[in-house]
Motif scaffolding. Structure first.
Motif, PDB file in Angstrom:
ATOM      1  N   ALA A  35      26.417  12.024  41.376  1.00  0.00           N
ATOM      2  CA  ALA A  35      27.457  12.218  40.545  1.00  0.00           C
ATOM      3  C   ALA A  35      27.877  13.616  40.353  1.00  0.00           C
ATOM      4  O   ALA A  35      28.773  13.875  40.224  1.00  0.00           O
ATOM      5  N   VAL A  36      26.758  14.422  40.685  1.00  0.00           N
ATOM      6  CA  VAL A  36      27.041  15.965  40.473  1.00  0.00           C
ATOM      7  C   VAL A  36      27.797  16.595  41.427  1.00  0.00           C
ATOM      8  O   VAL A  36      28.179  17.780  41.509  1.00  0.00           O
ATOM      9  N   TYR A  37      27.924  15.889  42.593  1.00  0.00           N
ATOM     10  CA  TYR A  37      28.489  16.582  44.064  1.00  0.00           C
ATOM     11  C   TYR A  37      29.824  16.930  43.737  1.00  0.00           C
ATOM     12  O   TYR A  37      30.052  18.164  43.950  1.00  0.00           O
ATOM     13  N   LEU A  38      30.678  16.137  43.305  1.00  0.00           N
ATOM     14  CA  LEU A  38      32.191  16.547  43.090  1.00  0.00           C
ATOM     15  C   LEU A  38      32.372  17.576  42.081  1.00  0.00           C
ATOM     16  O   LEU A  38      32.991  18.874  42.417  1.00  0.00           O
ATOM     17  N   PRO A  39      31.766  17.320  40.937  1.00  0.00           N
ATOM     18  CA  PRO A  39      32.022  18.653  39.825  1.00  0.00           C
ATOM     19  C   PRO A  39      31.218  20.020  40.361  1.00  0.00           C
ATOM     20  O   PRO A  39      31.852  20.950  40.075  1.00  0.00           O
ATOM     21  N   PHE A  40      30.049  19.798  40.979  1.00  0.00           N
ATOM     22  CA  PHE A  40      29.285  20.862  41.522  1.00  0.00           C
ATOM     23  C   PHE A  40      30.220  21.774  42.603  1.00  0.00           C
ATOM     24  O   PHE A  40      30.534  22.878  42.495  1.00  0.00           O
ATOM     25  N   LEU A  41      31.044  20.791  43.417  1.00  0.00           N
ATOM     26  CA  LEU A  41      31.866  21.520  44.573  1.00  0.00           C
ATOM     27  C   LEU A  41      33.024  22.361  43.799  1.00  0.00           C
ATOM     28  O   LEU A  41      33.376  23.454  44.084  1.00  0.00           O
ATOM     29  N   HIS A  42      33.740  21.407  42.600  1.00  0.00           N
ATOM     30  CA  HIS A  42      34.641  22.019  41.970  1.00  0.00           C
ATOM     31  C   HIS A  42      34.400  23.367  41.338  1.00  0.00           C
ATOM     32  O   HIS A  42      35.362  24.343  41.356  1.00  0.00           O
ATOM     33  N   GLU A  43      33.348  23.297  40.554  1.00  0.00           N
ATOM     34  CA  GLU A  43      32.902  24.488  39.860  1.00  0.00           C
ATOM     35  C   GLU A  43      32.514  25.560  40.785  1.00  0.00           C
ATOM     36  O   GLU A  43      32.916  26.854  40.375  1.00  0.00           O
ATOM     37  N   SER A  44      31.955  25.419  41.999  1.00  0.00           N
ATOM     38  CA  SER A  44      31.926  26.552  43.111  1.00  0.00           C
ATOM     39  C   SER A  44      33.302  27.217  43.500  1.00  0.00           C
ATOM     40  O   SER A  44      33.245  28.179  43.750  1.00  0.00           O
ATOM     41  N   ILE A  45      34.266  26.214  43.783  1.00  0.00           N
ATOM     42  CA  ILE A  45      35.451  26.651  44.303  1.00  0.00           C
ATOM     43  C   ILE A  45      36.183  27.343  43.087  1.00  0.00           C
ATOM     44  O   ILE A  45      36.642  28.529  43.465  1.00  0.00           O
ATOM     45  N   LYS A  46      35.981  26.798  41.807  1.00  0.00           N
ATOM     46  CA  LYS A  46      36.879  27.618  40.690  1.00  0.00           C
ATOM     47  C   LYS A  46      36.129  29.006  40.599  1.00  0.00           C
ATOM     48  O   LYS A  46      36.705  29.908  40.355  1.00  0.00           O
ATOM     49  N   TYR A  47      34.751  28.985  40.592  1.00  0.00           N
ATOM     50  CA  TYR A  47      33.980  30.109  40.523  1.00  0.00           C
ATOM     51  C   TYR A  47      34.560  31.367  41.609  1.00  0.00           C
ATOM     52  O   TYR A  47      34.706  32.476  41.293  1.00  0.00           O
ATOM     53  N   LEU A  48      34.850  31.090  42.872  1.00  0.00           N
ATOM     54  CA  LEU A  48      35.107  31.889  43.827  1.00  0.00           C
ATOM     55  C   LEU A  48      36.592  32.239  43.782  1.00  0.00           C
ATOM     56  O   LEU A  48      36.804  33.304  44.081  1.00  0.00           O
ATOM     57  N   ALA A  49      37.289  31.203  43.447  1.00  0.00           N
ATOM     58  CA  ALA A  49      38.743  31.555  43.444  1.00  0.00           C
ATOM     59  C   ALA A  49      39.288  32.077  42.113  1.00  0.00           C
ATOM     60  O   ALA A  49      40.198  33.074  42.072  1.00  0.00           O
ATOM     61  N   LEU A  50      39.050  31.417  40.926  1.00  0.00           N
ATOM     62  CA  LEU A  50      39.587  32.229  39.788  1.00  0.00           C
ATOM     63  C   LEU A  50      38.398  32.831  39.231  1.00  0.00           C
ATOM     64  O   LEU A  50      37.766  32.664  38.257  1.00  0.00           O
ATOM     65  N   LYS A  51      38.529  34.159  39.742  1.00  0.00           N
ATOM     66  CA  LYS A  51      37.505  35.309  39.672  1.00  0.00           C
ATOM     67  C   LYS A  51      37.360  35.649  38.050  1.00  0.00           C
ATOM     68  O   LYS A  51      38.600  35.524  37.540  1.00  0.00           O
ATOM     69  N   SER A  52      36.323  36.005  37.489  1.00  0.00           N
ATOM     70  CA  SER A  52      36.183  36.219  36.297  1.00  0.00           C
ATOM     71  C   SER A  52      36.774  37.582  36.084  1.00  0.00           C
ATOM     72  O   SER A  52      37.125  38.444  36.857  1.00  0.00           O
ATOM     73  N   GLU A  53      36.983  37.929  34.733  1.00  0.00           N
ATOM     74  CA  GLU A  53      37.602  39.195  34.290  1.00  0.00           C
ATOM     75  C   GLU A  53      36.731  40.350  34.842  1.00  0.00           C
ATOM     76  O   GLU A  53      37.413  41.556  35.017  1.00  0.00           O
ATOM     77  N   ALA A  54      35.500  40.349  34.867  1.00  0.00           N
ATOM     78  CA  ALA A  54      34.677  41.361  35.409  1.00  0.00           C
ATOM     79  C   ALA A  54      34.920  41.870  36.594  1.00  0.00           C
ATOM     80  O   ALA A  54      34.459  42.561  37.128  1.00  0.00           O
ATOM     81  N   THR A  55      35.613  40.929  37.510  1.00  0.00           N
ATOM     82  CA  THR A  55      35.747  41.207  39.072  1.00  0.00           C
ATOM     83  C   THR A  55      37.067  42.002  39.041  1.00  0.00           C
ATOM     84  O   THR A  55      37.383  42.478  40.075  1.00  0.00           O
ATOM     85  N   ILE A  56      38.009  42.049  38.098  1.00  0.00           N
ATOM     86  CA  ILE A  56      39.127  42.752  38.179  1.00  0.00           C
ATOM     87  C   ILE A  56      38.817  44.186  38.196  1.00  0.00           C
ATOM     88  O   ILE A  56      38.300  44.554  37.044  1.00  0.00           O
ATOM     89  N   PRO A  57      39.328  45.098  39.008  1.00  0.00           N
ATOM     90  CA  PRO A  57      39.050  46.566  38.859  1.00  0.00           C
ATOM     91  C   PRO A  57      39.844  47.169  37.421  1.00  0.00           C
ATOM     92  O   PRO A  57      40.831  46.781  37.138  1.00  0.00           O
TER      93      PRO A  57
END
Length: 711
Positions: free
Chosen positions: A538-560
């Motif tokens: 059951a964790v497979y789909l949310p795990f992939l979604h969270e990984s994609i979001k983490y890489l694509a929707l970057k956190s504020e700390a990554t903004i110059p």
């Protein structure tokens, strides 16, 4: 009191002696008249007496002129000068050496403070004598000597009249140390430093004991700061780097600080995006307190947006705006690269079968645009991808590897998964190493994918990481139930982070930042069911979604988060195959629309390994735009350092005590006679009276020749 002094007393004595020579010769050669008796000579006698008197007068005048010429000639060689009778000590030498430090940080923009400071600096200059020396230093976060130590006061006045404030913060210590270094080599004269500024507390934060001034340096403070300054500033901002259309409206939060001692009511805080006013929020803020202005932002397009949050104009307007950039997306674009399909029984499957099923599923929380191919896309297509997945790709060509590294360095997200196809040597060589793209070096595959009795499980998971944070609470998913029959052993690089591990301690999921903005995840098992059963958990789909979001929707700390004066790394445009074009030109427009052109032709001072170079003309806060042929324009923002917004000052007496150095008795002082001699020489050089004396001697000589020929 001023008096006449001679630099060479011997010549003065020689001049006096020389002046007596014409008088002595005159007395020795004086003619004595003999008395003769004639008959009636009354008329002749009267005429003769008149001529004799005239002749004597002319000869007396010539005598005086000759005496004066020799006396003045001796005085000229004696080098006379007029000077006060100072109390010569071994420390002062009767001369002042003054270094004026003028604060130009942006806190000096407060209500005419800077104009007052310039007037005070001119007053200090006017109080110096002609024999004194002065120097001017403009100070903000670094010291700039604009007029070296000397007596050309006109140059300093010109520099003061043209001086302007900057948008930089205050650092008094750098300027004072520079001034002290200028004064210390001087052998004579008082050593004085005049600091003209608002004595802002921010400028003394980095003080340490070694910043004390030399014992013989006198420190004077000219405090021009406002008595009770009132200032409002935007000191922070929380901006979502990416806003998805399917998400509920994202929040943009601006933190407003009231640095004054009076409460503020109904403060209008406005949000601008793409030069249009979007919303206004009212705040009430108590004295020396802060409040957050919360704005909701949503978009219907896919674009990069620029904007700012703005306060009403006040006495210090430099900190009333804070700029930002954000991106709006319709969906997250994910592209997977896989090897050729493999045959399993009667069916052909690809590594991305379960991955595709999970990412293209209907979801109310995340919209993903999924594409796949058997090779790495070209640079132009790759630039439009938010997350790239290499799913058990055997190896990458050299060109493909460079293309992937350039993509990640520019801020792209990458997921690498393994399997039977992986060529470990090719990955370690082209993407690995301490400075490479991969977060680990592959060692070997262990375990048997067909023996389902022997398996490993995920025993260690960092739930504080954004990918696993949603699974932290009970009943939100259990990664420990997934079974891993085969995996790749890997050694993390020194700059990688292991965020999940198996029960034998082997890394399961590793992360590495690359190029400042890019991030790489490496999963040491397959993304399908070949080596594990994670895809049916059951964790497979949310795990992939969270990984994609983490890489694509970057956190504020990554903004110059660029500040005034920072160097900004600019990306060099690429051609279709991913190669950097060496003759490309980039044009940068600052907030005042002033253009700077940069040519990548070997003349650029600093070029990075990824094909970027640095732009350092960030003296003005605001929105900068970058334009390059063959590439889309993009923007970056520069903000001021808001620690300068607190106008609280330090007490002058406290500063004097803090900067006063202890006397060093071991330092051998120069004899007073030498100091006096050097002082006199400097004063005489400024006056040059001997030139006027020589001109007078020349004029007397011409006149003497004219009169002598008339006798």
């Amino acid at each position: 009191m001023f008096g006449l002094t001679f630099l060479a007393n011997t010549f003065a004595i020689a001049g006096v002696i020389g002046a007596s020579i014409p008088l002595i010769l005159h007395l020795l050669n004086r003619e004595r008249a003999r008395q003769l008796i004639f008959s009636t000579v009354r008329f002749i006698q009267m005429s003769h007496q008149t001529n004799v008197r005239r002749h004597k007068l002319k000869r007396l005048l010539l005598l005086l002129m000759r005496i004066l010429m020799l006396a003045l000639l001796g005085l000229a060689f004696a080098r006379p000068f007029f000077a006060a009778d100072p109390v010569f000590t071994q420390k002062t030498g009767g001369k002042r050496n003054a270094v004026i430090v003028l604060d130009t940080s942006y806190s000096m923009r407060y209500e005419g403070v800077f104009e007052t400071a310039k007037k005070e600096a001119i007053k200090i200059l006017d109080g110096l004598d002609a024999s004194d020396a002065a120097c001017l230093i403009l100070s903000s976060d670094n010291a700039r000597v604009v007029a070296p130590l000397g007596s050309e006061f006109s140059h300093i006045r010109t520099a003061l009249s043209s001086a302007e404030t900057t948008y930089e913060h205050t650092d008094y210590l750098d300027a004072l140390q520079t001034a002290d270094e200028i004064l210390q080599p001087l052998p004579i004269g008082e050593k004085q430093i005049y600091l003209v500024g608002d004595m802002q507390k921010r400028g003394w934060e980095n003080f340490i004991e070694t910043d004390k001034l030399s014992p013989d340096t006198q420190m004077f403070f000219v405090d021009v700061g406002a008595e009770s300054p009132q200032n409002l500033a935007i000191t922070g901002m929380s901006v979502p780097p990416v806003v998805l259309k399917e998400q509920r409206a994202s929040q943009l939060v601006a933190r407003v600080h009231n640095f004054g001692d009076e409460a503020v009511e109904n403060l209008q805080v406005r949000l601008f995006i793409d030069d249009n006013i979007i919303d206004t929020v009212e705040l009430d803020i108590e004295p020396d307190d802060l409040a957050d202005a919360v704005f909701k932002v949503e978009f219907e397009d896919e674009a990069t947006h620029t904007g700012w949050v703005e306060l009403p104009e006040d006495a210090l307007g430099a900190d009333n705006r804070r700029y930002f950039t954000l991106q709006s997306l319709q969906s997250i674009k994910v592209h997977a690269v896989h090897d050729k399909p493999r045959t399993s029984g009667r069916y052909q499957t690809v590594e991305t079968f379960f991955l595709k099923k999970a990412l293209v599923s209907e979801s109310d929380t995340l919209q993903i645009d999924f594409t796949e191919s058997a090779s790495v896309p070209n640079a132009a297509r790759l630039a439009r991808v938010d997350v790239l997945i290499l799913a058990d790709v055997a190896e990458l060509s050299a060109a493909e590897a460079e293309r992937v590294k350039t993509y990640v360095a520019a801020g792209g997200g990458l997921i690498v998964t393994v399997g039977d196809n992986i060529d470990t040597d090719a990955y370690n060589q082209r993407l690995g190493g301490e400075t490479g793209l991969m977060p680990c070096d592959f060692v070997q595959a262990v375990g048997d994918a067909f023996d389902r009795e022997q398996f490993r499980v995920l025993a260690t998971v960092k739930y504080e990481h954004p990918i696993f944070a949603p699974f932290k609470e009970p009943n939100h998913g259990d990664f420990g139930k997934a079974r891993f029959y085969r995996l790749f052993q890997a050694v993390p690089t020194k700059d990688a982070t292991v965020i999940a591990a198996y029960d034998d301690g082997s890394p399961a999921l590793l992360e590495k930042r690359y190029g400042g903005l890019g991030r790489v995840l490496c999963f040491t098992s397959t993304i399908d069911r070949e080596w594990n059963d994670l895809p049916i958990r059951a964790v497979y789909l949310p795990f992939l979604h969270e990984s994609i979001k983490y890489l694509a929707l970057k956190s504020e700390a990554t903004i110059p988060d660029y500040r005034v004066g920072d160097n900004v790394e600019l990306k060099v445009p690429e051609v279709e195959n991913g190669d950097v074009v060496s003759d490309k030109e980039i044009a940068v427009f600052d907030p005042n629309n002033v253009e700077t052109r940069l040519q990548l032709d070997g003349n650029v001072p600093v070029v990075s390994a990824e094909g970027s170079f640095f732009y350092n003309d960030t003296a003005v806060p605001g929105i900068y735009s970058v334009h390059a042929s063959g590439a889309d324009a993009y923007a970056f923002v520069v903000n001021i350092d808001t620690t300068e917004s607190d106008l609280t000052s330090r007490d002058v007496e406290e500063l004097t005590s803090m900067l006063k150095g202890a006397a060093d008795e071991s330092v051998e002082e120069k004899p007073a006679a030498e100091l006096v001699a050097q002082y006199r020489e400097a004063v005489e050089k400024n006056q040059n009276i001997w030139i006027y004396l020589m001109l007078t001697v020349f004029a007397l000589a011409v006149t003497e020749m004219f009169l002598a020929n008339r006798i």
